[in-house]
Design an enzyme around this catalytic site. Structure first.
Site, mmCIF file in Angstrom:
data_model
loop_
_atom_site.group_PDB
_atom_site.id
_atom_site.type_symbol
_atom_site.label_atom_id
_atom_site.label_comp_id
_atom_site.label_asym_id
_atom_site.label_seq_id
_atom_site.Cartn_x
_atom_site.Cartn_y
_atom_site.Cartn_z
ATOM 1 N N LEU A 114 -7.344 6.184 3.026
ATOM 2 C CA LEU A 114 -7.501 7.249 2.033
ATOM 3 C C LEU A 114 -6.245 7.453 1.188
ATOM 4 C CD1 LEU A 114 -9.409 9.902 4.176
ATOM 5 C CD2 LEU A 114 -10.337 8.502 2.332
ATOM 6 N N ARG A 115 -5.220 6.619 1.414
ATOM 7 C CA ARG A 115 -4.007 6.801 0.623
ATOM 8 C C ARG A 115 -4.284 6.567 -0.858
ATOM 9 N NH1 ARG A 115 -0.534 3.878 3.378
ATOM 10 N NH2 ARG A 115 0.486 5.624 4.408
ATOM 11 N N ALA A 116 -5.144 5.629 -1.169
ATOM 12 C CA ALA A 116 -5.470 5.340 -2.567
ATOM 13 C C ALA A 116 -6.092 6.560 -3.241
ATOM 14 C CB ALA A 116 -6.405 4.149 -2.662
ATOM 15 N N ASP A 170 0.815 -1.208 0.000
ATOM 16 C CA ASP A 170 0.000 0.000 0.000
ATOM 17 C C ASP A 170 0.847 1.257 0.000
ATOM 18 O OD1 ASP A 170 -2.594 1.402 0.304
ATOM 19 O OD2 ASP A 170 -1.776 1.947 2.265
#
Length: 672
Positions: free
Chosen positions: A295-297, A214
């Site tokens: 919320l990194r995506a 991720d």
């Protein structure tokens, strides 16, 4: 798709790479906007992963630096906390007479490509105290590491999946924050570390943990083309390059210059690109629809879409930018389980985008072609002619039916199993299973030596002798006998060899479902603890090495799922095959200690007495998973555990929460 260039030769040109459009685009997106978070390149060996990364470095714009600054500070915007500072912004960029230490001086150099080797230490990555100056001059001086060298350039990590987890954590933390913090040995240093991070890996050699996957901004899967003409062109260009690297590179100089100019123009434009509310809603809708965690995506997809718009010379993000960014940013974030293959359903992606598109337009079919990173769901089991074959024991389907063999049973759901370890202290590859002496982990002491200096212990050893040695200055007088090296205690990965009974007795009463669920759980545990795994099955008249020792537990899960059952129980054959496999692996990797896991009900209805075979496994840490069931139990698996001098665990007690504290550490028996 040529392989890496020879040392000293001209780099293979980026524009000369044949195919691999998704990979090239992902690298260019990061070249335009390093804040995207880097690229993880997954692919089989021999697909030019290293070549294309090294080629990219030659396209990056030159960087202006403060002369003499080891941290590559920008003279127009120097880091106020630079350890080599303070630097003031250049007052006179044209002052050719400025000294290296003059705040107004500047120099220009090509962006660096820094390679992090798999065997690098934490000190090599982050930097450390300059031991020589500390001992001879009595001062604290920081020696920069590879993160400082990569600032404003490219940091390339080949075989990132083989890098120790805590080094990957340090690396990705620095990439995410743009800074590196070093706190050790009385030194506290912070310096800028902004770089384009590229990692490459071969999934056959083991996976990255989902948490680390991720942290990479984008991911691309590459494979050699199956088109003969395209393969021919790859070979043709490579042969030309090998014959005359400089001449070959010169033939692509104009194309390389155009790419470099386009990257520079996109970098200038990216700050002015507008991410409209409509585009942002599409991004968040896609991330929600694919159920990615956190919320990194969303942030990565937004940054990649902005970079794509700038790359295409536009000042506003459109649906095509979002679509392409999502194809590269989401596949690896959808993995819920180590056995899941990365992938993205393109039809679902188009549906979500169309549903939230305020200005519908047809998809751009001229972009990078579909591939494993975004061309629909990836075939999770990698099935092909070789994989589709059943584990061979020499019997055809008709013969299987004749011998009473049954079709493969599905596996029960996986669970967290108890932790089994190897007794004693090893020196194997870093991992998370058994106790080991390791270059990583907590400091547990010091011993004479100088490979990894323990500063405090060395100073303590030298201090009593200073008067006798005539010390008169600030530095200590240190003799060779004073040197002490750090002793660290960590964890190692082991070779976990599964020996699974697949005979008819195991098929009875659907026990094979529970057995497969148990082995699948242990495989998952082995993945998380960075073990190598192997799988031996025995049934009928012999034993089969269904999975040679490997770091790819996905392969083990595939073989296990298709494992048929039936026939007699040649227990001795399974143990003999295990002894042979361990003998060979001991020659290949003597430092990696084995853990034998035998899954059986203990019956032996074919072949010799297993006692003699068990004697060949003396000294191997063993666990016997007793699969016997029913109101009348013979205790045969318990006897086998006694022969192997190993722990015996009932199948129903294998889950970690079923009997807390039992068999948590095999070495307890050794201590007792």
């Amino acid at each position: 798709m040529a392989s890496g260039s020879r040392g000293g030769a001209a780099r293979y040109p980026f524009s000369a790479i044949v195919g691999m459009d998704d990979l090239k685009l992902a690298l260019l997106i990061n070249a335009v906007s390093p804040g995207v978070g880097g690229v993880l390149v997954r692919g089989e060996k021999g697909t030019a992963k290293s070549t294309i990364v090294r080629a990219l470095a030659g396209l990056l714009p030159a960087v202006a630096v403060v002369p003499g600054c080891r941290f590559s500070c920008d003279p127009d915007d120097p880091d106020p906390a630079c350890p080599d500072g303070p630097h003031n912004a250049a007052a006179d960029a044209g002052d050719a007479d400025a000294d290296a230490g003059d705040p107004g001086s500047r120099a220009e150099r090509q962006a660096r490509l820094v390679e992090l080797p798999v065997g690098a230490s934490e000190d090599r990555l982050t930097g450390s105290l300059d031991i020589e100056r500390a001992l001879t001059e009595g001062v604290k001086a920081f020696e920069p590491g590879l993160l400082a060298a990569a600032h404003r350039g490219v940091l390339y990590v080949d075989e990132v999946n083989l890098l120790h987890d805590h080094l990957v954590d340090l690396l990705l933390d620095a990439a995410a924050m743009g800074e590196s913090y070093v706190e050790r040995e009385g030194v506290s240093v912070r310096h800028a570390a902004r770089f384009l991070l590229v990692g490459t890996m071969n999934p056959e050699e083991g996976e990255l943990r989902p948490q680390l996957l991720d942290r990479f901004g984008l991911t691309v899967e590459v494979a050699a083309t199956r088109e003969p003409e395209e393969r021919a062109e790859v070979v043709r260009r490579r042969l030309r390059y090998d014959d005359d690297p400089a001449g070959f590179a010169a033939g692509w100089r104009e194309a390389e210059a155009e790419l470099a100019e386009r990257i520079a123009a996109a970098r200038d434009l990216v700050g002015g690109v507008e991410l409209t509310d409509a585009a942002l809603r599409q991004i968040t809708a896609v991330c929600a629809a694919f159920e990615v965690d956190g919320l990194r995506a969303d942030l990565v997809t937004a940054r990649a879409a902005i970079a794509l718009a700038a790359w295409n010379g536009r000042t506003s993000v459109n649906s095509d930018d979002v679509r392409t960014a999502a194809r590269l940013a989401l596949p690896h974030r959808r993995r819920r389980d180590p056995f899941d293959a990365p992938g993205l359903d393109r039809e679902k992606l188009d549906e979500v985008l169309d549903e939230h598109d305020d200005d519908p337009q047809p998809p751009d079919d001229d972009g990078p072609g579909p591939g494993p990173s975004g061309g629909g769901p990836v075939d999770g089991d990698g099935s092909g002619p070789e994989q589709e074959q059943e584990p061979s024991n020499g019997s055809s389907p008709a013969q299987q039916q004749q011998h009473g063999e049954q079709q493969p049973a599905p596996a029960d759901a996986a669970y967290k199993p108890k932790l089994f370890t190897v007794p004693g202290t090893g020196t194997g590859a870093p991992g998370r299973r058994s106790k080991a002496r390791s270059p990583y982990g907590r400091v547990s002491g010091a011993r004479p030596g100088a490979r990894n200096l323990h500063l405090t212990a060395t100073l303590r050893a030298a201090a009593p002798h200073q008067r006798a040695r005539g010390r008169s200055g600030p530095g200590l007088i240190v003799a060779a006998d004073d040197l002490r090296e750090t002793v660290r205690e960590g964890r190692e990965g082991n070779l976990v060899l599964f020996v699974v009974d697949a005979s008819g007795s195991m098929a009875a009463r659907q026990r094979m479902r529970a057995v497969k669920g148990a082995v699948l759980s242990l495989l998952l545990d082995a993945y998380q603890r960075r073990d190598k795994v192997g799988l031996i099955t025995f049934r009928g008249t012999g034993a089969d090495l269904a999975l040679p020792p490997t770091s790819s537990v996905e392969a083990g899960a595939r073989r296990l799922e298709r494992l048929p059952t039936g026939g007699r129980t040649p227990l001795a054959a399974g143990l003999l095959r295990a002894a042979e496999v361990l003998r060979v692996e001991r020659l290949r990797d003597p430092a990696r200690r084995p853990l034998l896991v035998v899954v059986t009900d203990g019956r032996a209805t074919h072949g010799p007495d297993p006692a003699a075979a068990a004697g060949l496994l003396n000294g191997v840490a063993s666990v016997v998973v007793d699969c016997e069931s029913g109101p009348v139990r013979l205790g045969l698996a318990g006897r086998l555990g006694g022969l192997l001098e190993g722990e015996v665990v009932r199948l129903e007690d294998l889950a970690a929460d079923s009997l807390a504290g039992v068999v948590r550490d095999v070495r307890k028996r050794e201590v007792a």
